[in-house]
Enzyme design. Structure first.
Site, PDB file in Angstrom:
ATOM      1  N   THR A   1      31.630 -10.659  19.682  1.00 62.00           N
ATOM      2  CA  THR A   1      32.544  -9.897  18.826  1.00 62.00           C
ATOM      3  C   THR A   1      33.579  -9.137  19.657  1.00 62.00           C
ATOM      4  O   THR A   1      34.792  -9.294  19.468  1.00 62.00           O
ATOM      5  CB  THR A   1      31.720  -8.895  17.977  1.00 62.00           C
ATOM      6  OG1 THR A   1      30.672  -9.632  17.364  1.00 62.00           O
ATOM      7  CG2 THR A   1      32.560  -8.229  16.928  1.00 62.00           C
ATOM      8  N   VAL A   2      33.111  -8.317  20.592  1.00 64.41           N
ATOM      9  CA  VAL A   2      34.053  -7.471  21.344  1.00 64.41           C
ATOM     10  C   VAL A   2      34.793  -8.299  22.406  1.00 64.41           C
ATOM     11  O   VAL A   2      36.015  -8.171  22.568  1.00 64.41           O
ATOM     12  CB  VAL A   2      33.325  -6.260  21.980  1.00 64.41           C
ATOM     13  CG1 VAL A   2      34.316  -5.379  22.717  1.00 64.41           C
ATOM     14  CG2 VAL A   2      32.596  -5.456  20.906  1.00 64.41           C
TER      15      VAL A   2
ATOM     16  N   LYS B   1      26.713   1.190  26.204  1.00 62.22           N
ATOM     17  CA  LYS B   1      26.214   2.580  26.246  1.00 62.22           C
ATOM     18  C   LYS B   1      24.742   2.649  26.599  1.00 62.22           C
ATOM     19  O   LYS B   1      24.292   3.567  27.284  1.00 62.22           O
ATOM     20  CB  LYS B   1      26.481   3.286  24.908  1.00 62.22           C
ATOM     21  CG  LYS B   1      25.778   2.667  23.691  1.00 62.22           C
ATOM     22  CD  LYS B   1      26.646   1.722  22.909  1.00 62.22           C
ATOM     23  CE  LYS B   1      25.873   0.881  21.919  1.00 62.22           C
ATOM     24  NZ  LYS B   1      26.661   0.265  20.875  1.00 62.22           N
TER      25      LYS B   1
ATOM     26  N   GLU C   1      35.236   3.629  28.128  1.00 65.61           N
ATOM     27  CA  GLU C   1      35.762   4.258  26.903  1.00 65.61           C
ATOM     28  C   GLU C   1      35.172   3.633  25.644  1.00 65.61           C
ATOM     29  O   GLU C   1      34.934   4.321  24.642  1.00 65.61           O
ATOM     30  CB  GLU C   1      37.299   4.112  26.894  1.00 65.61           C
ATOM     31  CG  GLU C   1      37.996   4.900  25.834  1.00 65.61           C
ATOM     32  CD  GLU C   1      37.778   6.402  25.965  1.00 65.61           C
ATOM     33  OE1 GLU C   1      38.364   7.007  26.845  1.00 65.61           O
ATOM     34  OE2 GLU C   1      36.993   6.963  25.159  1.00 65.61           O
TER      35      GLU C   1
ATOM     36  N   VAL D   1      31.372   4.782  23.726  1.00 62.46           N
ATOM     37  CA  VAL D   1      31.104   5.880  22.786  1.00 62.46           C
ATOM     38  C   VAL D   1      32.283   6.018  21.834  1.00 62.46           C
ATOM     39  O   VAL D   1      33.420   6.209  22.257  1.00 62.46           O
ATOM     40  CB  VAL D   1      30.912   7.228  23.531  1.00 62.46           C
ATOM     41  CG1 VAL D   1      30.552   8.322  22.540  1.00 62.46           C
ATOM     42  CG2 VAL D   1      29.858   7.116  24.617  1.00 62.46           C
TER      43      VAL D   1
ATOM     44  N   GLY E   1      33.813   3.863  19.983  1.00 67.90           N
ATOM     45  CA  GLY E   1      34.727   2.713  19.859  1.00 67.90           C
ATOM     46  C   GLY E   1      36.192   3.076  20.053  1.00 67.90           C
ATOM     47  O   GLY E   1      36.652   3.267  21.176  1.00 67.90           O
TER      48      GLY E   1
ATOM     49  N   LYS F   1      24.624   7.629  23.284  1.00 73.53           N
ATOM     50  CA  LYS F   1      26.008   8.113  23.313  1.00 73.53           C
ATOM     51  C   LYS F   1      26.050   9.631  23.524  1.00 73.53           C
ATOM     52  O   LYS F   1      26.891  10.146  24.261  1.00 73.53           O
ATOM     53  CB  LYS F   1      26.709   7.722  22.011  1.00 73.53           C
ATOM     54  CG  LYS F   1      26.830   6.196  21.835  1.00 73.53           C
ATOM     55  CD  LYS F   1      27.212   5.843  20.408  1.00 73.53           C
ATOM     56  CE  LYS F   1      27.405   4.359  20.197  1.00 73.53           C
ATOM     57  NZ  LYS F   1      27.546   3.999  18.767  1.00 73.53           N
TER      58      LYS F   1
HETATM   59  N1  HSE Z   1      25.629   0.083  15.973  1.00 79.32           N
HETATM   60  C1  HSE Z   1      26.683   0.937  16.418  1.00 79.32           C
HETATM   61  C2  HSE Z   1      27.149   1.769  15.224  1.00 79.32           C
HETATM   62  C3  HSE Z   1      27.816   0.078  16.959  1.00 79.32           C
HETATM   63  O1  HSE Z   1      26.716   1.518  14.107  1.00 79.32           O
HETATM   64  O2  HSE Z   1      27.915   2.692  15.409  1.00 79.32           O
HETATM   65  C4  HSE Z   1      28.747   0.804  17.895  1.00 79.32           C
HETATM   66  O3  HSE Z   1      28.134   1.308  19.019  1.00 79.32           O
END
Ligand code: HSE
Length: 426
Positions: free
Chosen positions: A10-11, A102, A126, A129, A131, A202
């Site tokens: 995805t990322v 993280k 970055e 934490v 996004g 985080k």
């Molecule tokens: N599972 C995480 C969330 C994804 O729901 O925020 C991002 O770290």
């Protein structure tokens, strides 16, 4: 700057898309050349679409990391041991690292950050934490003229999405969790989200950055949201509050108070209106006062855009990024944490009891014995014969009194279910 990317999920896919769409403007507007030199994934099938577009691809991360022409490793594979090995190898080669991992940094940051410093390389994170919220850079650069005294954050989109839909649509916890998983917000193991582990990773990173001490995520108090029921959500509304899973940091003299647990957030607090999958970080600083940053905490393009921002930052400083040394993030600089028993809050209790004479008197006498002062009580007409819900709001009390009182109350024969305990945000 030549980039080696591990991970086309995805990322990773989002990073490739953004680099493709923005490389011309990076070149023209910023004078920076960001070249995706090699893409690595587990299988040839995963790599096939990128190979077809003309990218150099490999299934061997080790080989890619050894390539001296690559300047930066972007690790977006997730997990612990393989990324630890790759990042260690890349740093030993003098390469910079950008990661969104993280969990890895919370667990192994104390060995990776000092290694980076020793090798004159940098780990930028970055995307790890919040996004799309540039909170790491804000703490390290934007807020550097102030001392961060307090931080409260919503940093798990899955939990915030679940709690928001429970509140707005009266849905059950389980049905909303399934939907969050289907939409791709949840971690591979959703217990990491709902039991607060992802938030703890985080929060430990943010608390470390605020205190410039290593906050060990395994030592911070964590309670997730799996015990929150529709009844708690309804009582919260009655109390003019929302329930949010918060990561909390407080500078407490030489010690650090860092924890993760659900909180009743008054509806006039800025965090209370942060709903759905959004994340937010609320900070109180000495010179700056309160600030709130909010935005997407997860998802393909918001997270990828944070990764690309780190790459641009590295390219801009031609690798000589001296402004954010992280060598202090190590075991021998560990934060002295305030034990949860010493913390204080106003509390919400929900007791489920038999409908019998003297039940309320027994509960209040235990609270009195433990020197817990009651602020208010809610008890409604009995709808479910035989069962009564009693909600007690306390005045500010030390946690150690609460745990001993709740243990005694739960041991009462007239108390049928485990009691619910939620702190108010102070
Ligand atoms: N599972 C995480 C969330 C994804 O729901 O925020 C991002 O770290």
């Amino acid at each position: 700057m030549r980039i080696g990317l591990i991970g086309t999920g995805t990322v990773g896919g989002g990073v490739i898309d953004i680099l493709e769409s923005k490389s011309k403007s990076f070149q023209e507007d910023l004078g920076l050349t960001l070249e995706l030199a090699c893409i690595c994934a587990r299988t040839d099938e995963e790599l096939a679409p990128f190979k077809a577009k003309g990218y150099t691809v490999t299934t061997s991360a080790d080989q890619m990391i050894k390539d001296p022409s690559i300047d930066v490793l972007v690790e977006l594979a997730g997990g612990y041991e393989m990324p630890r090995k790759w990042i260690t190898a890349a740093l030993n080669e003098g390469k910079h690292v950008v990661t969104a991992n993280k969990a890895l940094l919370a667990k192994y940051g104390h060995e990776l950050f000092p290694l980076a410093e020793e090798k004159g390389a940098h780990i930028l994170f970055e995307a790890a934490v919040g996004g799309g919220i540039p909170i790491i850079r804000s703490i390290q650069e934007g807020f550097v003229g102030s001392k961060i005294e307090h931080l409260s954050c919503i940093i798990n989109g899955t939990c915030n999405y679940i709690l928001t839909r429970m509140s707005k649509e009266g849905l059950s916890f389980e049905s909303v969790l399934k939907d969050a998983q289907a939409k791709g917000y949840a971690e591979a193991d959703p217990t990491f989200d709902i039991e607060g582990v992802d938030s703890a990773h985080k929060t430990a990173l943010l608390a470390s950055l605020c205190s410039r001490k290593h906050v060990d995520f395994e030592k911070i108090h964590v309670t997730g949201v799996s015990s929150i029921t529709s009844a708690d959500i309804a009582y919260a509304k009655e109390l003019d509050c929302s329930i949010k899973l918060l990561g909390l940091y407080h500078a407490s003299g030489d010690r650090v108070d860092a924890r993760v647990h659900p909180c009743l957030v008054p509806n006039d607090h800025l965090l209370s209106s942060v709903n759905g999958v959004l994340n937010a970080v609320f900070l109180e600083c000495d010179n700056l006062g309160p600030t709130l940053q909010t935005g997407a905490g997860a998802g393909r393009l918001p997270t990828a855009s944070a990764v690309v921002a780190d790459l641009v930052s590295l390219a801009r400083s031609a690798g000589k990024r001296e402004s954010i040394p992280m060598g202090w993030f190590q075991k021998n600089n560990e934060a002295d944490l305030v034990p949860i028993e010493e913390t204080e809050a106003r509390y919400y209790f929900r007791f489920t009891t038999q409908d019998a004479c003297g039940v309320l008197a027994n509960i209040t006498s235990i609270l009195a014995k433990n020197q817990i002062s009651i602020e208010s009580i809610i008890q409604k007409d009995v709808k479910d014969p035989g069962k009564v819900s009693i909600v007690v709001i306390t005045e500010k009390t030390k946690e150690k009194r609460i745990s001993s009182a709740i243990a005694s109350i739960d041991a009462l024969e007239s108390v049928s279910d485990k009691s619910q305990v939620i702190r108010f945000l102070m």
